[in-house]
Scaffold this motif. Sequence first.
Motif, mmCIF file in Angstrom:
data_model
loop_
_atom_site.group_PDB
_atom_site.id
_atom_site.type_symbol
_atom_site.label_atom_id
_atom_site.label_comp_id
_atom_site.label_asym_id
_atom_site.label_seq_id
_atom_site.Cartn_x
_atom_site.Cartn_y
_atom_site.Cartn_z
ATOM 1 N N TRP A 80 0.809 -1.221 0.000
ATOM 2 C CA TRP A 80 0.000 0.000 0.000
ATOM 3 C C TRP A 80 0.845 1.275 0.000
ATOM 4 C CZ3 TRP A 80 -1.073 -4.189 3.288
ATOM 5 C CH2 TRP A 80 -2.184 -4.961 2.909
ATOM 6 N N GLU A 81 2.131 1.137 -0.297
ATOM 7 C CA GLU A 81 3.008 2.304 -0.362
ATOM 8 C C GLU A 81 3.847 2.245 -1.635
ATOM 9 O OE1 GLU A 81 5.159 3.181 3.279
ATOM 10 O OE2 GLU A 81 3.782 1.913 4.428
ATOM 11 N N HIS A 112 4.225 0.210 9.319
ATOM 12 C CA HIS A 112 4.174 0.089 7.867
ATOM 13 C C HIS A 112 4.153 -1.399 7.551
ATOM 14 C CE1 HIS A 112 5.252 4.382 6.875
ATOM 15 N NE2 HIS A 112 5.499 4.318 8.182
ATOM 16 N N TRP A 113 3.293 -1.796 6.613
ATOM 17 C CA TRP A 113 2.994 -3.208 6.414
ATOM 18 C C TRP A 113 3.683 -3.770 5.183
ATOM 19 C CZ3 TRP A 113 0.996 -4.949 10.688
ATOM 20 C CH2 TRP A 113 0.266 -4.076 11.500
ATOM 21 N N ILE A 114 4.345 -4.916 5.383
ATOM 22 C CA ILE A 114 5.115 -5.586 4.338
ATOM 23 C C ILE A 114 4.549 -6.994 4.166
ATOM 24 C CG2 ILE A 114 7.414 -6.459 3.726
ATOM 25 C CD1 ILE A 114 8.577 -4.142 5.400
ATOM 26 N N PRO A 172 -7.925 -2.110 -0.678
ATOM 27 C CA PRO A 172 -7.466 -0.734 -0.896
ATOM 28 C C PRO A 172 -6.672 -0.172 0.270
ATOM 29 C CG PRO A 172 -9.802 -0.752 -0.353
ATOM 30 C CD PRO A 172 -9.389 -2.187 -0.505
ATOM 31 N N ARG A 173 -6.886 -0.720 1.451
ATOM 32 C CA ARG A 173 -6.185 -0.267 2.650
ATOM 33 C C ARG A 173 -5.527 -1.464 3.336
ATOM 34 N NH1 ARG A 173 -10.933 2.607 2.579
ATOM 35 N NH2 ARG A 173 -11.987 1.049 3.867
#
Length: 222
Positions: A49-50, A196-198, A206-207
């Motif tokens: 998401w980044e 922050h999600w990996i 979407p999120r």
Amino acid sequence: MVLAESVVPAKAQTYVVKKIPENVMRLNGKGDNKAWNKAAVLSDFSFPWEKEKAPATSFSALWDGKWLYCLYRVKDDSVITLVKNNNKIEVGASDRVEIFMARDSALNPYYCLEMDAKGRVLDYRAFFYRKMDYAWQWPAKQLVIKTSAVKNGYIVELAISIKSLTGLGLLKNRRMLAGLFRAECKNIKEGKAGLHWISWIKPDAPRPDFHIPSAFGELALE
């Protein structure tokens, strides 16, 4: 043998877990056992998401008939571990690696292991959608976790008994649905972690959300 379509999500990615002889693996949290040389190294982790590139994460796995062994190597220049009351919920506000395991894509139930750099584990059972039972614990003596700090990161080794995976209905025909994740903690302010999600797989969301079927791939044991 292929699982029924209802068990494995469509287009699920698969990681093949190679088999090793019994009694050759000894966990010390350093990932330096020679047996690890036989494992395929999975490094396809990203920020779903980044836009920026995620710091390096790798996952390897082996099994010997009695235990499933997993190895995470994490690059992190600022490892954050919250220790206040030293309970397992604090892992959720710390840098950590995660493995979620499910019986099928209905996720009713699924089981989660979230492990920080100190070797603490946030283990819980959950039901779709996001109904967490934090009082639940992985079966006693069926999980081993070892960790070590390294320059610019940390290593997590774990062993999960095949007995427990079978008993929980997770391992079927040597295959298991699994999500492989990492939470990178940037800071903790007022008791809240900036995470922050990996992920190995980019979930169809979407999120940020790992608690959905599209976040899971498959581990196939040789």
